[in-house]
Motif scaffolding. Structure first.
Motif, PDB file in Angstrom:
ATOM      1  N   GLY A 193       0.647   7.989   7.218  1.00 44.71           N
ATOM      2  CA  GLY A 193       1.511   7.806   8.360  1.00 44.71           C
ATOM      3  C   GLY A 193       1.092   6.580   9.150  1.00 44.71           C
ATOM      4  O   GLY A 193       1.674   6.258  10.168  1.00 44.71           O
ATOM      5  N   TYR A 237       0.731   3.987  13.962  1.00 43.81           N
ATOM      6  CA  TYR A 237       0.880   5.340  13.433  1.00 43.81           C
ATOM      7  C   TYR A 237       2.295   5.863  13.660  1.00 43.81           C
ATOM      8  O   TYR A 237       2.903   5.612  14.691  1.00 43.81           O
ATOM      9  N   SER A 238       2.793   6.600  12.685  1.00 48.44           N
ATOM     10  CA  SER A 238       4.045   7.335  12.833  1.00 48.44           C
ATOM     11  C   SER A 238       3.784   8.762  12.372  1.00 48.44           C
ATOM     12  O   SER A 238       3.007   8.990  11.449  1.00 48.44           O
ATOM     13  N   ALA A 239       4.406   9.714  13.020  1.00 49.83           N
ATOM     14  CA  ALA A 239       4.136  11.118  12.729  1.00 49.83           C
ATOM     15  C   ALA A 239       5.236  11.716  11.864  1.00 49.83           C
ATOM     16  O   ALA A 239       6.415  11.473  12.080  1.00 49.83           O
ATOM     17  N   SER A 240       4.815  12.507  10.876  1.00 49.02           N
ATOM     18  CA  SER A 240       5.753  13.294  10.082  1.00 49.02           C
ATOM     19  C   SER A 240       5.000  14.493   9.521  1.00 49.02           C
ATOM     20  O   SER A 240       3.776  14.511   9.475  1.00 49.02           O
ATOM     21  N   THR A 241       5.723  15.492   9.089  1.00 50.70           N
ATOM     22  CA  THR A 241       5.102  16.707   8.561  1.00 50.70           C
ATOM     23  C   THR A 241       4.359  16.430   7.267  1.00 50.70           C
ATOM     24  O   THR A 241       3.268  16.941   7.052  1.00 50.70           O
ATOM     25  N   VAL A 242       4.934  15.614   6.407  1.00 47.97           N
ATOM     26  CA  VAL A 242       4.289  15.303   5.135  1.00 47.97           C
ATOM     27  C   VAL A 242       2.976  14.578   5.364  1.00 47.97           C
ATOM     28  O   VAL A 242       1.955  14.906   4.741  1.00 47.97           O
ATOM     29  N   SER A 243       2.955  13.604   6.267  1.00 40.88           N
ATOM     30  CA  SER A 243       1.718  12.880   6.526  1.00 40.88           C
ATOM     31  C   SER A 243       0.671  13.808   7.139  1.00 40.88           C
ATOM     32  O   SER A 243      -0.524  13.649   6.870  1.00 40.88           O
ATOM     33  N   PHE A 244       1.083  14.787   7.934  1.00 41.75           N
ATOM     34  CA  PHE A 244       0.127  15.746   8.494  1.00 41.75           C
ATOM     35  C   PHE A 244      -0.544  16.548   7.387  1.00 41.75           C
ATOM     36  O   PHE A 244      -1.761  16.727   7.384  1.00 41.75           O
TER      37      PHE A 244
END
Length: 124
Positions: free
Chosen positions: A115, A58-65
């Motif tokens: 993500g 997993y990688s976190a980003s605002t778009v994926s949230f």
């Protein structure tokens, strides 16, 4: 274990699990806005068909949230519930525990598929 596990998984539930991801992808692809979500569903259908020997990173980003939030409302919750029920039923027997763990991995993925990246496992 990977090849044999994948074959047994596919016969005893992976086919149905993969079809649910594929059906969700088709439904999302009906709309123009949902095409990127549908394409991700098709990638994860492959993981659902053959989960052994693969890991999810997993990688976190605002778009994926934001996309995960929409996904959870419209499709993710029901896929996660189905995978959790499958995981519990598979973990009842000692032989089914590895398959139940794969089902729980897919349940987590059903809650947050964007993500996430599927990579080959380095474990033996």
């Amino acid at each position: 274990m990977g090849c044999l596990g994948n074959i047994i998984w596919f016969i005893f539930g992976g086919f149905v699990g993969g079809l649910t991801w594929f059906a969700a992808g088709v439904l999302w692809c009906i709309t123009i806005v949902g095409i990127p979500i549908g394409l991700q569903c098709f990638k994860l259908a492959d993981l659902s068909f053959w989960p052994f020997g693969k890991e999810v990173v997993y990688s976190a980003s605002t778009v994926s949230f934001l996309v995960n939030f929409l996904w959870l409302i419209f499709s993710g919750f029901w896929l996660a519930v189905a995978h959790c029920i499958s995981g519990v039923l598979l973990c009842i027997t000692v032989i089914g525990i590895p398959f139940g763990l794969q089902s729980f991995k897919l349940a987590k993925l059903a809650l947050m598929p964007f993500g996430a990246q599927v990579v080959l496992s380095t474990r033996y």
